[in-house]
Design an enzyme around this catalytic site. Sequence first.
Site, PDB file in Angstrom:
ATOM      1  N   GLU A  71     102.737  90.380  39.262  1.00  0.00           N
ATOM      2  CA  GLU A  71     103.690  90.252  38.159  1.00  0.00           C
ATOM      3  C   GLU A  71     102.989  90.669  36.880  1.00  0.00           C
ATOM      4  O   GLU A  71     101.936  90.130  36.528  1.00  0.00           O
ATOM      5  CB  GLU A  71     104.240  88.836  38.025  1.00  0.00           C
ATOM      6  CG  GLU A  71     105.295  88.739  36.927  1.00  0.00           C
ATOM      7  CD  GLU A  71     106.097  87.444  36.927  1.00  0.00           C
ATOM      8  OE1 GLU A  71     106.570  87.045  35.848  1.00  0.00           O
ATOM      9  OE2 GLU A  71     106.258  86.851  38.007  1.00  0.00           O
ATOM     10  N   GLU A  96      98.400  89.180  32.312  1.00  0.00           N
ATOM     11  CA  GLU A  96      98.901  88.741  31.010  1.00  0.00           C
ATOM     12  C   GLU A  96      97.756  88.737  30.000  1.00  0.00           C
ATOM     13  O   GLU A  96      96.804  87.975  30.149  1.00  0.00           O
ATOM     14  CB  GLU A  96      99.500  87.337  31.124  1.00  0.00           C
ATOM     15  CG  GLU A  96      99.937  86.717  29.812  1.00  0.00           C
ATOM     16  CD  GLU A  96     101.002  87.532  29.111  1.00  0.00           C
ATOM     17  OE1 GLU A  96     100.714  88.068  28.034  1.00  0.00           O
ATOM     18  OE2 GLU A  96     102.122  87.623  29.638  1.00  0.00           O
ATOM     19  N   ASP A 123      94.678  94.870  30.854  1.00  0.00           N
ATOM     20  CA  ASP A 123      95.621  95.983  30.889  1.00  0.00           C
ATOM     21  C   ASP A 123      96.116  96.207  32.320  1.00  0.00           C
ATOM     22  O   ASP A 123      95.333  96.471  33.232  1.00  0.00           O
ATOM     23  CB  ASP A 123      94.882  97.221  30.381  1.00  0.00           C
ATOM     24  CG  ASP A 123      95.778  98.422  30.165  1.00  0.00           C
ATOM     25  OD1 ASP A 123      96.724  98.605  30.940  1.00  0.00           O
ATOM     26  OD2 ASP A 123      95.505  99.183  29.218  1.00  0.00           O
ATOM     27  N   ASP A 145     108.236  94.016  26.654  1.00  0.00           N
ATOM     28  CA  ASP A 145     108.512  94.494  25.306  1.00  0.00           C
ATOM     29  C   ASP A 145     109.147  95.877  25.414  1.00  0.00           C
ATOM     30  O   ASP A 145     108.560  96.773  26.024  1.00  0.00           O
ATOM     31  CB  ASP A 145     107.208  94.578  24.515  1.00  0.00           C
ATOM     32  CG  ASP A 145     107.433  94.829  23.032  1.00  0.00           C
ATOM     33  OD1 ASP A 145     108.405  95.527  22.686  1.00  0.00           O
ATOM     34  OD2 ASP A 145     106.633  94.347  22.223  1.00  0.00           O
ATOM     35  N   LYS A 149     111.419 101.341  18.754  1.00  0.00           N
ATOM     36  CA  LYS A 149     111.302 102.496  17.868  1.00  0.00           C
ATOM     37  C   LYS A 149     110.813 103.717  18.648  1.00  0.00           C
ATOM     38  O   LYS A 149     109.903 103.623  19.462  1.00  0.00           O
ATOM     39  CB  LYS A 149     110.334 102.176  16.726  1.00  0.00           C
ATOM     40  CG  LYS A 149     110.832 101.070  15.810  1.00  0.00           C
ATOM     41  CD  LYS A 149     109.839 100.791  14.688  1.00  0.00           C
ATOM     42  CE  LYS A 149     110.344  99.674  13.789  1.00  0.00           C
ATOM     43  NZ  LYS A 149     109.372  99.365  12.710  1.00  0.00           N
ATOM     44  N   ASP A 181     116.936  92.966  29.137  1.00  0.00           N
ATOM     45  CA  ASP A 181     118.221  92.757  28.455  1.00  0.00           C
ATOM     46  C   ASP A 181     118.426  93.763  27.329  1.00  0.00           C
ATOM     47  O   ASP A 181     119.348  93.606  26.526  1.00  0.00           O
ATOM     48  CB  ASP A 181     118.281  91.321  27.892  1.00  0.00           C
ATOM     49  CG  ASP A 181     117.179  91.050  26.884  1.00  0.00           C
ATOM     50  OD1 ASP A 181     117.483  90.822  25.695  1.00  0.00           O
ATOM     51  OD2 ASP A 181     115.997  91.062  27.268  1.00  0.00           O
TER      52      ASP A 181
END
Length: 240
Positions: A71, A96, A123, A145, A149, A181
């Site tokens: 994950e 993480e 990473d 994330d 932009k 989402d």
Amino acid sequence: MPDDRYSSHSDEASSRQPGSFFGRRKGHKLRPHHASLIEDLLPRLALDITASPPASLTTLFPAGTNAVRLEIGFGGGEHLLAEAAAFPDTGFIGCEPYVNGMAKILAQIEARNLSNIRLFAGDAAELLAWVPSRSLARIDLIHPDPWPKRRHWKRRFVQHATIAAMARALTSQGEFRFVCDIDDYVAWTLWHMRDSSDFSWLAERADDWRAPWPGYTMTRYGAKATREGRKASYLRFQRA
């Protein structure tokens, strides 16, 4: 909006390779017990990718482990912890870079006495390059994330290079599962994944991507998105 564990990043982060996992590494000061877990428990569970990888990732876990899953960006750890508890014969690697998220999951691993989780505080692209080929049964990327932009799109985890890396790491019929989402990132992911001959999208009807797959554990961020009226898409891709 992206998970609040992410923030803007420096020029150093901007110069990293596409597919690198950008995340804020430190947040609020750790409580004493969490700090002690980072100091004492994390080294026992952390993967060292400077060493040669094992012939089989299952050897990193207790005897009887028959598959390994990854994950990427587990955040508060809700989904990863639930999966590890539900599938004790599967080994789980959680990636993480955010220290506070790492401390939270360490506390839960200790409290629940889970032995089938290993952790990587770095990473995800480097981790994928390290694991043996055809060694992961599944890779989950949940509410990453989206880097909305345009100039930051190169920082999104889903890129041609990382798709190729996942294809190398996944077993035949292994899966990449993606939850998001943010409609733009969902469309981005679908385009990139369907452009790869290594994967097929498993959706046959709208509910296959509009509804979570059976047994899915909602994360804290996912619940927040739902409360704020944002609908997630649940994408599953299978390795050829």
